[in-house]
Design an enzyme around this catalytic site. Structure first.
Site, PDB file in Angstrom:
ATOM      1  N   HIS A   1      -4.905  -6.541  -3.451  1.00 39.65           N
ATOM      2  CA  HIS A   1      -5.915  -6.440  -2.257  1.00 39.65           C
ATOM      3  C   HIS A   1      -6.152  -8.072  -2.247  1.00 39.65           C
ATOM      4  CE1 HIS A   1      -7.994  -2.565  -3.152  1.00 39.65           C
ATOM      5  NE2 HIS A   1      -6.988  -2.239  -2.710  1.00 39.65           N
TER       6      HIS A   1
ATOM      7  N   ASN B   1      -4.826   9.023   4.466  1.00 37.69           N
ATOM      8  CA  ASN B   1      -3.621   8.445   5.108  1.00 37.69           C
ATOM      9  C   ASN B   1      -3.946   7.762   6.385  1.00 37.69           C
ATOM     10  OD1 ASN B   1      -4.144   9.895   7.626  1.00 37.69           O
ATOM     11  ND2 ASN B   1      -2.129  10.919   7.273  1.00 37.69           N
TER      12      ASN B   1
ATOM     13  N   ARG C   1       0.951  -1.232   0.134  1.00 39.02           N
ATOM     14  CA  ARG C   1      -0.019  -0.082  -0.044  1.00 39.02           C
ATOM     15  C   ARG C   1       0.764   1.216   0.032  1.00 39.02           C
ATOM     16  NH1 ARG C   1      -4.741   1.921   0.026  1.00 39.02           N
ATOM     17  NH2 ARG C   1      -5.636   3.253   1.561  1.00 39.02           N
TER      18      ARG C   1
ATOM     19  N   HIS D   1       0.804   4.285  -2.850  1.00 40.07           N
ATOM     20  CA  HIS D   1       0.324   5.354  -2.668  1.00 40.07           C
ATOM     21  C   HIS D   1       1.497   6.351  -3.077  1.00 40.07           C
ATOM     22  CE1 HIS D   1      -3.442   4.766  -0.312  1.00 40.07           C
ATOM     23  NE2 HIS D   1      -3.494   4.076  -1.016  1.00 40.07           N
TER      24      HIS D   1
HETATM   25  C1  HEM Z   1      -8.496   1.849  -7.894  1.00 37.94           C
HETATM   26  C2  HEM Z   1      -7.564   1.577  -7.121  1.00 37.94           C
HETATM   27  C3  HEM Z   1      -7.600   1.288  -5.579  1.00 37.94           C
HETATM   28  C4  HEM Z   1      -8.439   1.578  -4.728  1.00 37.94           C
HETATM   29  C5  HEM Z   1      -9.861   2.604  -4.743  1.00 37.94           C
HETATM   30  C6  HEM Z   1      -7.718   1.112  -3.211  1.00 37.94           C
HETATM   31  C7  HEM Z   1      -8.535   1.412  -1.964  1.00 37.94           C
HETATM   32  C8  HEM Z   1      -8.094   0.720  -1.056  1.00 37.94           C
HETATM   33  C9  HEM Z   1      -8.728   1.194   0.411  1.00 37.94           C
HETATM   34  C10 HEM Z   1      -9.871   2.086   0.663  1.00 37.94           C
HETATM   35  C11 HEM Z   1      -8.104   0.368   1.118  1.00 37.94           C
HETATM   36  C12 HEM Z   1      -8.411   0.352   2.623  1.00 37.94           C
HETATM   37  C13 HEM Z   1      -7.955   1.252   3.597  1.00 37.94           C
HETATM   38  C14 HEM Z   1      -8.189   1.761   4.777  1.00 37.94           C
HETATM   39  O1  HEM Z   1      -9.039   1.070   5.454  1.00 37.94           O
HETATM   40  O2  HEM Z   1      -7.686   2.546   5.152  1.00 37.94           O
HETATM   41  C15 HEM Z   1      -7.009  -0.311   0.447  1.00 37.94           C
HETATM   42  C16 HEM Z   1      -6.152  -1.213   1.136  1.00 37.94           C
HETATM   43  C17 HEM Z   1      -5.016  -1.528   0.265  1.00 37.94           C
HETATM   44  N1  HEM Z   1      -4.773  -1.404  -0.786  1.00 37.94           N
HETATM   45 FE1  HEM Z   1      -5.680  -0.496  -2.159  1.00 37.94          FE
HETATM   46  N2  HEM Z   1      -6.714   0.390  -3.671  1.00 37.94           N
HETATM   47  C18 HEM Z   1      -6.543   0.684  -5.028  1.00 37.94           C
HETATM   48  C19 HEM Z   1      -5.223   0.149  -5.722  1.00 37.94           C
HETATM   49  C20 HEM Z   1      -4.396  -0.640  -4.993  1.00 37.94           C
HETATM   50  C21 HEM Z   1      -3.267  -0.779  -5.536  1.00 37.94           C
HETATM   51  C22 HEM Z   1      -2.641  -0.685  -7.091  1.00 37.94           C
HETATM   52  C23 HEM Z   1      -2.313  -1.357  -4.472  1.00 37.94           C
HETATM   53  C24 HEM Z   1      -0.979  -2.087  -4.789  1.00 37.94           C
HETATM   54  C25 HEM Z   1      -0.171  -2.488  -5.670  1.00 37.94           C
HETATM   55  C26 HEM Z   1      -3.186  -1.433  -3.410  1.00 37.94           C
HETATM   56  C27 HEM Z   1      -2.710  -2.225  -2.361  1.00 37.94           C
HETATM   57  C28 HEM Z   1      -3.380  -2.117  -0.725  1.00 37.94           C
HETATM   58  C29 HEM Z   1      -3.333  -2.968  -0.083  1.00 37.94           C
HETATM   59  C30 HEM Z   1      -2.035  -3.949   0.252  1.00 37.94           C
HETATM   60  C31 HEM Z   1      -4.198  -2.904   1.112  1.00 37.94           C
HETATM   61  C32 HEM Z   1      -4.230  -3.243   2.465  1.00 37.94           C
HETATM   62  C33 HEM Z   1      -3.463  -2.339   3.367  1.00 37.94           C
HETATM   63  C34 HEM Z   1      -3.053  -2.932   4.833  1.00 37.94           C
HETATM   64  O3  HEM Z   1      -3.778  -3.910   5.096  1.00 37.94           O
HETATM   65  O4  HEM Z   1      -2.530  -2.208   5.662  1.00 37.94           O
HETATM   66  N3  HEM Z   1      -4.397  -0.877  -3.615  1.00 37.94           N
HETATM   67  N4  HEM Z   1      -7.290   0.171  -0.718  1.00 37.94           N
HETATM   68  C1  LIG Z   2      -7.060  13.923   8.859  1.00 41.20           C
HETATM   69  C2  LIG Z   2      -6.686  12.938   9.759  1.00 41.20           C
HETATM   70  O1  LIG Z   2      -7.140  12.382  10.833  1.00 41.20           O
HETATM   71  N1  LIG Z   2      -5.105  12.842   9.460  1.00 41.20           N
HETATM   72  C3  LIG Z   2      -4.490  12.002  10.314  1.00 41.20           C
HETATM   73  C4  LIG Z   2      -3.219  11.652   9.599  1.00 41.20           C
HETATM   74  O2  LIG Z   2      -2.134  11.126  10.279  1.00 41.20           O
HETATM   75  C5  LIG Z   2      -1.652  12.002  11.388  1.00 41.20           C
HETATM   76  C6  LIG Z   2      -0.513  11.230  11.896  1.00 41.20           C
HETATM   77  O3  LIG Z   2      -0.662  10.010  12.567  1.00 41.20           O
HETATM   78  C7  LIG Z   2      -2.862  12.428  12.401  1.00 41.20           C
HETATM   79  O4  LIG Z   2      -2.402  13.220  13.319  1.00 41.20           O
HETATM   80  C8  LIG Z   2      -3.955  12.957  11.660  1.00 41.20           C
HETATM   81  O5  LIG Z   2      -4.964  13.194  12.409  1.00 41.20           O
END
Ligand code: HEM
Ligand SMILES: CC(=O)N[C@H]1CO[C@H](CO)[C@@H](O)[C@@H]1O
Ligand SMILES: *[C@@H]1O[C@H](CO)[C@@H](O)[C@H](O)[C@H]1NC(C)=O
Ligand SMILES: *[C@@H]1O[C@H](CO)[C@@H](O)[C@H](O)[C@H]1NC(C)=O
Ligand SMILES: *[C@@H]1O[C@H](CO)[C@@H](O)[C@H](O)[C@H]1NC(C)=O
Ligand SMILES: *[C@@H]1O[C@H](CO)[C@@H](O)[C@H](O)[C@H]1NC(C)=O
Ligand SMILES: *[C@@H]1O[C@H](CO)[C@@H](O)[C@H](O)[C@H]1NC(C)=O
Length: 329
Positions: free
Chosen positions: A196, A96, A66, A70
């Site tokens: 994913h 973030n 991720r 990003h």
């Molecule tokens: C249209 C493209 C994409 C969208 C809309 C998307 C959206 C998201 C969202 C919403 C999450 C959950 C984040 C959270 O709960 O805070 C996520 C997790 C994740 N995304 Fe994507 N993603 C996209 C493409 C990708 C790509 C291209 C990669 C890597 C090559 C990727 C790797 C990951 C991984 C590994 C997670 C899990 C992170 C964790 O467990 O810490 N994503 N993504």
């Molecule tokens: C909008 C928001 O909640 N941003 C968070 C992003 O991460 C920083 C550091 O962990 C937080 O302090 C922010 O609140």
């Protein structure tokens, strides 16, 4: 389960300092650091540290994937910079919250700085570390040659990041369009979403699909009803702020494999965008081929190489940061 404790959300993306590099990869090359670090093998050093982390915590795989994604809507390590003077940096941009993995990147950086100061960029460390994590999480067949020679950016601005990251409810055609702005095509989009196959999402992205999809008062009909029930217990509507997490691949959440594609074909996609690529006629044939064939390991690596070449700084552009968290004085 360890993954449930991992932080989840995401940050993102970046400055369009350079033109998109859709073919060829600028000045990136495989083995850029060979012979450049006083006899230290740069890639082997990264691998050792990532393997050590993985042995304690397998969530390093989704975390780095991720982070790399990003960062790479610009591949210059801007996402690693700490905000300065109260300004929001990319790290603090809204999606973030918890793109994690900064600490392991710092660990690799200090190991390399002690051998050859000012040589290895933070952007390359992310790219190499992510490849290593993918292989640890998926097995040898996921090996790919990572290109290096990136340099680090020296600007990080949250507002740019916010508007750049794709949203989780995108249709297949919107996702393809978003990736196209970075020089990636429809196959790349489907392959990269295959990341994913590991990791988690917070409930807030899934709740609308469970309780009131499209203002219907019901669950999203595109989701397997048995999955809807399971997810409702993890993400109760009564506690909308509960900070719970759901694994993105319900079958093998910590293994890099093609099970993500099987799951979305079985209507067990977690994010709306995941489910959308399984049903849209623009992407369904690719999804089916990846779910049923054995091409995912090779093709995923190739798509990662293309993602890793987006808007890179090379040659004399940017800098090699001394600390990944701050721009050099
Ligand atoms: C249209 C493209 C994409 C969208 C809309 C998307 C959206 C998201 C969202 C919403 C999450 C959950 C984040 C959270 O709960 O805070 C996520 C997790 C994740 N995304 Fe994507 N993603 C996209 C493409 C990708 C790509 C291209 C990669 C890597 C090559 C990727 C790797 C990951 C991984 C590994 C997670 C899990 C992170 C964790 O467990 O810490 N994503 N993504
Ligand atoms: C909008 C928001 O909640 N941003 C968070 C992003 O991460 C920083 C550091 O962990 C937080 O302090 C922010 O609140
Ligand atoms: C080799 O190490 C020395 C001492 O740490 C350092 O000054 C020098 O820059 C290094 N050489 C390279 C090519 O990084
Ligand atoms: C996308 O690009 C890759 C690499 O250039 C290529 O192999 C693939 O066929 C392309 N896919 C589409 C749908 O154009
Ligand atoms: C949402 O509901 C509207 C009105 O009922 C309908 O026209 C539209 O197709 C629905 N959209 C989706 C994505 O289900
Ligand atoms: C993809 O979807 C289209 C339209 O729904 C359908 O006609 C086609 O058979 C599907 N292809 C595959 C391989 O499932
Ligand atoms: C940022 O990098 C550019 C070169 O890409 C350089 O001209 C500029 O001086 C740098 N700014 C800072 C603050 O280091």
């Amino acid at each position: 389960m360890a993954i449930a404790t991992a932080a989840a959300a995401a940050a993102l993306a970046l400055l369009c300092l350079l033109a998109v590099v859709p073919t060829g990869h600028g000045a990136l090359q495989v083995g850029f650091y060979k012979g450049k670090c006083n006899g230290t093998d740069v890639e082997a050093t990264v691998k050792r540290i990532i393997a050590s982390r993985f042995s304690r915590d397998r969530t390093i795989v989704p975390i780095l994937l991720r982070l790399h994604f990003h960062d790479c809507f610009g591949c210059d390590a801007s996402i690693l910079l700490d905000g300065k003077g109260g300004k929001k940096a990319e790290k603090d941009a809204d999606p973030n919250k918890s793109v994690n993995g900064y600490d392991v990147i710092d660990q690799v950086k200090s190991a390399l700085e002690s051998k050859c100061p000012g040589v290895v960029s933070c952007a390359d460390i992310i790219a190499i570390a992510t490849r290593d994590a993918v292989v640890l999480g998926g097995g040898k067949q996921y090996t790919y040659s990572v290109q290096t020679g990136r340099r680090d950016g020296n600007v990080s601005v949250a507002s740019e990041a916010d508007s750049n990251l794709p949203g989780h409810t995108l249709s297949a055609s919107q996702a393809i369009a978003k990736f196209k702005t970075k020089g990636l095509n429809a196959s790349d989009t489907v392959l990269l979403l295959g990341a994913h196959t590991v990791g988690i999402t917070q409930c807030s992205f899934v709740r609308p699909r469970l309780y009131n999809y499209n203002n219907s008062g019901k669950a999203d009909p595109a989701m397997d009803p048995a999955l809807v029930s399971r997810l409702k217990s993890t993400c109760p509507s009564s506690r909308p702020t509960a900070n719970n997490f759901i694994v993105l691949d319900q079958r093998t959440p910590l293994t890099v494999d093609n099970s993500y594609y099987k799951q979305i074909l079985a209507r067990r996609g977690i994010l709306k965008v995941d489910q959308n690529i399984a049903t849209d006629k623009l992407t369904n044939a690719t999804v089916k081929a990846l779910a049923t064939g054995s091409s995912f390991p090779t093709l995923f690596g190739r798509a990662m190489v293309r993602m890793g070449a987006i808007q890179v700084l090379t040659g004399k552009q940017g800098q090699i940061r001394k600390s990944c968290r701050v721009v050099n004085k």
